[in-house]
Design a protein around this motif. Structure first.
Motif, PDB file in Angstrom:
ATOM      1  N   ASN A  82       2.966  -1.523  17.477  1.00  0.00           N
ATOM      2  CA  ASN A  82       1.980  -2.009  18.440  1.00  0.00           C
ATOM      3  C   ASN A  82       2.618  -2.573  19.703  1.00  0.00           C
ATOM      4  O   ASN A  82       1.930  -2.757  20.707  1.00  0.00           O
ATOM      5  CB  ASN A  82       1.098  -3.083  17.803  1.00  0.00           C
ATOM      6  CG  ASN A  82       0.289  -2.546  16.654  1.00  0.00           C
ATOM      7  OD1 ASN A  82       0.023  -1.346  16.573  1.00  0.00           O
ATOM      8  ND2 ASN A  82      -0.099  -3.415  15.740  1.00  0.00           N
ATOM      9  N   LEU A  83       3.912  -2.851  19.653  1.00  0.00           N
ATOM     10  CA  LEU A  83       4.596  -3.443  20.800  1.00  0.00           C
ATOM     11  C   LEU A  83       5.246  -2.412  21.715  1.00  0.00           C
ATOM     12  O   LEU A  83       5.622  -2.741  22.835  1.00  0.00           O
ATOM     13  CB  LEU A  83       5.660  -4.437  20.325  1.00  0.00           C
ATOM     14  CG  LEU A  83       5.148  -5.609  19.486  1.00  0.00           C
ATOM     15  CD1 LEU A  83       6.310  -6.486  19.040  1.00  0.00           C
ATOM     16  CD2 LEU A  83       4.132  -6.425  20.276  1.00  0.00           C
ATOM     17  N   ILE A  84       5.406  -1.182  21.235  1.00  0.00           N
ATOM     18  CA  ILE A  84       6.098  -0.184  22.059  1.00  0.00           C
ATOM     19  C   ILE A  84       5.146   0.696  22.853  1.00  0.00           C
ATOM     20  O   ILE A  84       5.580   1.510  23.655  1.00  0.00           O
ATOM     21  CB  ILE A  84       7.065   0.692  21.235  1.00  0.00           C
ATOM     22  CG1 ILE A  84       6.324   1.510  20.198  1.00  0.00           C
ATOM     23  CG2 ILE A  84       8.157  -0.158  20.610  1.00  0.00           C
ATOM     24  CD1 ILE A  84       7.210   2.551  19.511  1.00  0.00           C
ATOM     25  N   GLY A  85       3.866   0.540  22.647  1.00  0.00           N
ATOM     26  CA  GLY A  85       2.895   1.278  23.440  1.00  0.00           C
ATOM     27  C   GLY A  85       2.523   2.619  22.842  1.00  0.00           C
ATOM     28  O   GLY A  85       3.244   3.183  22.024  1.00  0.00           O
ATOM     29  N   THR A  86       1.390   3.104  23.271  1.00  0.00           N
ATOM     30  CA  THR A  86       0.922   4.405  22.794  1.00  0.00           C
ATOM     31  C   THR A  86       1.666   5.523  23.527  1.00  0.00           C
ATOM     32  O   THR A  86       2.209   5.318  24.603  1.00  0.00           O
ATOM     33  CB  THR A  86      -0.594   4.545  23.025  1.00  0.00           C
ATOM     34  OG1 THR A  86      -0.854   4.399  24.421  1.00  0.00           O
ATOM     35  CG2 THR A  86      -1.372   3.506  22.243  1.00  0.00           C
ATOM     36  N   GLY A  87       1.671   6.677  22.935  1.00  0.00           N
ATOM     37  CA  GLY A  87       2.339   7.820  23.557  1.00  0.00           C
ATOM     38  C   GLY A  87       3.817   7.899  23.262  1.00  0.00           C
ATOM     39  O   GLY A  87       4.494   8.835  23.698  1.00  0.00           O
ATOM     40  N   SER A  88       4.370   6.932  22.540  1.00  0.00           N
ATOM     41  CA  SER A  88       5.785   6.964  22.199  1.00  0.00           C
ATOM     42  C   SER A  88       6.034   8.023  21.129  1.00  0.00           C
ATOM     43  O   SER A  88       5.201   8.271  20.273  1.00  0.00           O
ATOM     44  CB  SER A  88       6.240   5.603  21.671  1.00  0.00           C
ATOM     45  OG  SER A  88       7.563   5.679  21.190  1.00  0.00           O
ATOM     46  N   LYS A  89       7.194   8.645  21.177  1.00  0.00           N
ATOM     47  CA  LYS A  89       7.584   9.598  20.140  1.00  0.00           C
ATOM     48  C   LYS A  89       8.153   8.891  18.916  1.00  0.00           C
ATOM     49  O   LYS A  89       8.478   9.519  17.926  1.00  0.00           O
ATOM     50  CB  LYS A  89       8.610  10.589  20.682  1.00  0.00           C
ATOM     51  CG  LYS A  89       8.039  11.526  21.730  1.00  0.00           C
ATOM     52  CD  LYS A  89       9.074  12.539  22.162  1.00  0.00           C
ATOM     53  CE  LYS A  89       8.488  13.494  23.173  1.00  0.00           C
ATOM     54  NZ  LYS A  89       9.446  14.542  23.519  1.00  0.00           N
ATOM     55  N   TRP A  90       8.275   7.575  18.993  1.00  0.00           N
ATOM     56  CA  TRP A  90       8.812   6.784  17.886  1.00  0.00           C
ATOM     57  C   TRP A  90       7.739   6.430  16.863  1.00  0.00           C
ATOM     58  O   TRP A  90       6.615   6.096  17.227  1.00  0.00           O
ATOM     59  CB  TRP A  90       9.404   5.477  18.398  1.00  0.00           C
ATOM     60  CG  TRP A  90      10.803   5.582  18.879  1.00  0.00           C
ATOM     61  CD1 TRP A  90      11.209   5.626  20.184  1.00  0.00           C
ATOM     62  CD2 TRP A  90      11.974   5.641  18.088  1.00  0.00           C
ATOM     63  NE1 TRP A  90      12.571   5.706  20.238  1.00  0.00           N
ATOM     64  CE2 TRP A  90      13.073   5.711  18.960  1.00  0.00           C
ATOM     65  CE3 TRP A  90      12.216   5.628  16.711  1.00  0.00           C
ATOM     66  CZ2 TRP A  90      14.381   5.773  18.517  1.00  0.00           C
ATOM     67  CZ3 TRP A  90      13.519   5.692  16.263  1.00  0.00           C
ATOM     68  CH2 TRP A  90      14.586   5.768  17.161  1.00  0.00           C
ATOM     69  N   ILE A  91       8.126   6.442  15.589  1.00  0.00           N
ATOM     70  CA  ILE A  91       7.380   5.808  14.505  1.00  0.00           C
ATOM     71  C   ILE A  91       8.366   4.827  13.883  1.00  0.00           C
ATOM     72  O   ILE A  91       9.315   5.238  13.196  1.00  0.00           O
ATOM     73  CB  ILE A  91       6.882   6.826  13.462  1.00  0.00           C
ATOM     74  CG1 ILE A  91       5.931   7.822  14.113  1.00  0.00           C
ATOM     75  CG2 ILE A  91       6.199   6.089  12.305  1.00  0.00           C
ATOM     76  CD1 ILE A  91       5.510   8.946  13.199  1.00  0.00           C
ATOM     77  N   LEU A  92       8.215   3.543  14.178  1.00  0.00           N
ATOM     78  CA  LEU A  92       9.157   2.512  13.743  1.00  0.00           C
ATOM     79  C   LEU A  92       8.850   2.147  12.289  1.00  0.00           C
ATOM     80  O   LEU A  92       7.815   1.551  12.005  1.00  0.00           O
ATOM     81  CB  LEU A  92       9.070   1.292  14.647  1.00  0.00           C
ATOM     82  CG  LEU A  92       9.278   1.574  16.144  1.00  0.00           C
ATOM     83  CD1 LEU A  92       9.099   0.302  16.952  1.00  0.00           C
ATOM     84  CD2 LEU A  92      10.638   2.203  16.395  1.00  0.00           C
ATOM     85  N   GLN A  93       9.753   2.503  11.378  1.00  0.00           N
ATOM     86  CA  GLN A  93       9.476   2.364   9.956  1.00  0.00           C
ATOM     87  C   GLN A  93      10.097   1.142   9.295  1.00  0.00           C
ATOM     88  O   GLN A  93       9.522   0.608   8.357  1.00  0.00           O
ATOM     89  CB  GLN A  93       9.927   3.623   9.222  1.00  0.00           C
ATOM     90  CG  GLN A  93       9.103   4.834   9.619  1.00  0.00           C
ATOM     91  CD  GLN A  93       9.465   6.046   8.819  1.00  0.00           C
ATOM     92  OE1 GLN A  93      10.620   6.478   8.814  1.00  0.00           O
ATOM     93  NE2 GLN A  93       8.499   6.600   8.128  1.00  0.00           N
ATOM     94  N   ASP A  94      11.263   0.706   9.741  1.00  0.00           N
ATOM     95  CA  ASP A  94      11.921  -0.411   9.059  1.00  0.00           C
ATOM     96  C   ASP A  94      12.751  -1.203  10.060  1.00  0.00           C
ATOM     97  O   ASP A  94      13.592  -0.644  10.758  1.00  0.00           O
ATOM     98  CB  ASP A  94      12.825   0.112   7.947  1.00  0.00           C
ATOM     99  CG  ASP A  94      13.317  -0.971   7.002  1.00  0.00           C
ATOM    100  OD1 ASP A  94      12.924  -2.143   7.172  1.00  0.00           O
ATOM    101  OD2 ASP A  94      14.093  -0.643   6.094  1.00  0.00           O
ATOM    102  N   ALA A  95      12.493  -2.502  10.135  1.00  0.00           N
ATOM    103  CA  ALA A  95      13.312  -3.413  10.928  1.00  0.00           C
ATOM    104  C   ALA A  95      14.258  -4.103   9.958  1.00  0.00           C
ATOM    105  O   ALA A  95      13.811  -4.771   9.030  1.00  0.00           O
ATOM    106  CB  ALA A  95      12.438  -4.431  11.654  1.00  0.00           C
TER     107      ALA A  95
END
Length: 163
Positions: free
Chosen positions: A122-135
């Motif tokens: 939710n912090l990287i914005g829409t339209g990103s090619k990223w799916i952040l799975q694990d911090a």
């Protein structure tokens, strides 16, 4: 010591209620909790500890993220809205990172700060090619490392907060 407290099967962790025992400049601390299984994964300079507990049959079943701060144990899993969660890192400001997932879902990376849990996606914005799975870690500057999918390929990420 950072590790898993669990059953006594050969080659498996031994029974214990001590989830963490770590030497610090203020002496050794011991995190004691009445949970059948669990693992610690982070410790900061204020002796705050993060990890996960698992009430089921082993350290890998039904994990729930927790933080131990000022002698108080807090289960973070209800804040994720998911079935399972891990707390992976904590910095000296007490900001925690981890991941959460449901029964058939891919994991989602999150950050917990000042009582609020936010999914990093939710912090990287829409339209990103990223799916952040694990911090998996956070430093004292607030930079977060982890992994996820970038254009459907597993990649590592480094997030740096805006100043």
């Amino acid at each position: 010591w950072v590790g898993c407290a669990g059953d006594a099967s050969p080659g498996q962790p031994r029974p214990s209620t001590t989830l963490a025992r770590a030497p610090t400049d203020r002496g050794e601390i011991a995190l004691n909790a009445t949970v059948p299984y669990g693992q610690t994964s982070g410790l900061n300079n204020s002796d705050e500890v993060v990890g996960y507990i698992a009430a089921a049959g082993s350290c890998s079943e039904q994990p729930e993220a927790f933080v131990w701060q000022s002698g108080k144990f807090t289960n973070l899993n209800p804040l994720t809205g998911q079935a399972f969660s891990y707390a992976n890192g904590i910095n000296n400001a007490g900001t925690i990172v981890g991941d959460a997932f449901g029964y058939s879902e891919v994991p989602s990376a999150w950050i917990y700060s000042y009582g609020t849990l936010t999914y990093l996606q939710n912090l990287i914005g829409t339209g990103s090619k990223w799916i952040l799975q694990d911090a998996v870690g956070i430093n004292n500057s607030g930079q977060i490392i982890g992994w996820g999918l970038y254009d459907d390929k597993t990649e590592f990420f480094l997030l740096t907060p805006k100043t």
